[in-house]
Scaffold this motif. Structure first.
Motif, PDB file in Angstrom:
ATOM      1  N   ALA A  69      42.316  47.775  35.656  1.00 38.78           N
ATOM      2  CA  ALA A  69      41.532  46.553  35.819  1.00 38.78           C
ATOM      3  C   ALA A  69      41.854  45.541  34.722  1.00 38.78           C
ATOM      4  N   GLU A  85      45.188  43.854  35.401  1.00 43.71           N
ATOM      5  CA  GLU A  85      45.296  43.146  36.672  1.00 43.71           C
ATOM      6  C   GLU A  85      45.484  41.643  36.533  1.00 43.71           C
ATOM      7  N   PRO A  87      37.341  42.777  39.383  1.00 45.63           N
ATOM      8  CA  PRO A  87      38.717  43.293  39.473  1.00 45.63           C
ATOM      9  C   PRO A  87      38.903  44.098  40.753  1.00 45.63           C
TER      10      PRO A  87
END
Length: 360
Positions: free
Chosen positions: A23, A26, A45
């Motif tokens: 996450a 990302e 996320p």
């Protein structure tokens, strides 16, 4: 179907460390990621949304109420996955091992690079079908915002209901969850075609405001700054209210405005600009305004917030240019730079304004 008494996988364990790592990484994803469609300030996320949805949709294999049919089908699906680790065969035989492998799959599936690969998609959807049968589960998100949760629910093969009070969020949801899946690449081509039509119309209507330059460059932006007068004795310089003098601060392209003070005889000092390429951040002036206080670059006197507001109020906000009877600028907003595009060259270029720019 999963019995009510059976705990979901998220209730007993979750690979939070691995999912958090994916996450955090990302935002560096660019190509094909929904955040390139529209920036949403509270977007969840996709990695964590995808992972927690799977953990909530699947039962815990170690729960005594977990259907035997799910355990058997989950083993078959995971062992049949292309590119799976070789160590799964022995570990998956025990229920505890099956739980660990499903959790490992969830953690790896949180990786953005795996989210659109067919073996991972097929395995994830097959596991959801094994838990819920042929009838796809319904995932409802009444405050969907940027659409991370409903998007990932669709990716897992679920039926999805999404809504939001914000009309901008509703538009994002419609485009991302309905229009793009329905029309595919054809939608992008149609958008480019419509954008070109709108762009041509805008360029035609704004030609008088952004006239081409003799060298063929096209102005695309005029940068302005409100101004106030320094009230220090023996100064009276015009202070451009700017928090930053950076024009472009990209790793391989840095442009900024350099300040210099000119002191004409019998007149207040004047602040002059030039465009330059700084080699270090400390070469760029830190700015002249902070917390509504203005600092004079000529004498370093500080104009308190009350006096800044008073001067701007006297000029009705200070956003207009004040010209004298000869058409020369004598106060108000000051143009600091002009941003242009040059034919055949990439990137934006910056230059100082001229009298013709004020006339335009």
């Amino acid at each position: 179907m999963i019995p009510r008494e059976c705990k979901r996988l998220a209730e007993v364990d979750f690979p939070i460390a691995e999912v958090s790592r994916h996450a955090v990484g990302e935002p560096r994803s660019r190509k094909g990621h929904p955040h390139t469609l529209h920036l949403w300030w509270a977007r969840r996320p996709l990695a964590s949304s995808r992972a927690i949805l799977m953990a909530l949709l699947l039962p815990d294999p170690c729960d005594p109420h977990c259907p035997t049919a799910f355990r058997k089908e989950a083993r078959r699906i995971l062992l049949g996955m292309g590119g799976r680790p070789s160590g799964w065969t022995d570990e998956i035989k025990a229920d505890e091992g099956l739980r660990r492998i499903i959790l490992k799959f969830i953690a790896d599936f949180a990786n953005w690079d795996h989210s659109a690969k067919q073996p991972w998609l097929d395995t994830a959807r097959a596991l959801v079908r094994a838990a819920h049968g042929d009838e796809a589960p319904l995932v409802a998100d009444p405050f969907a915002g940027g659409g991370s949760i409903p998007l990932e629910a669709l990716r897992l093969g679920c039926e999805t209901f999404a809504s939001d009070l914000n009309p901008v969020a509703c538009l994002i949801l419609k485009v991302m969850l309905d229009d793009i899946p329905r029309h595919g690449p054809g939608l992008a081509e149609e958008l480019r075609r419509a954008g070109e039509i709108v762009g041509q119309k805008i360029r035609h209507e704004l030609t008088d405001l952004y006239p081409p330059e003799p060298n063929g460059a096209m102005p695309i932006a005029y940068l302005w700054a409100r101004t106030v007068r320094c009230e220090s004795p023996n100064c009276g310089a015009e202070i451009p209210l700017m928090q930053s003098f950076w024009l472009c601060n990209k790793p391989k392209r840095k442009r900024a405005l350099r300040l210099s003070v000119e002191r004409p005889a019998g007149a207040p000092p004047e602040v002059a600009f030039e465009v330059f390429e700084p080699e270090a951040a400390n070469e760029v002036h830190p700015g002249t305004v902070s917390r509504a206080k203005a600092t004079c670059p000529c004498c370093r006197a500080v104009l308190p917030p009350g006096r800044v507001r008073s001067q701007l109020a006297a000029e009705r906000g200070g956003a207009d240019v004040i010209f004298d009877e000869n058409g020369d600028r004598r106060g108000g907003a000051r143009m600091t730079a002009v941003v242009t595009l040059r034919p055949g060259e990439r990137g934006r270029h910056y230059r100082l304004p001229t009298d013709n720019d004020y006339a335009t």
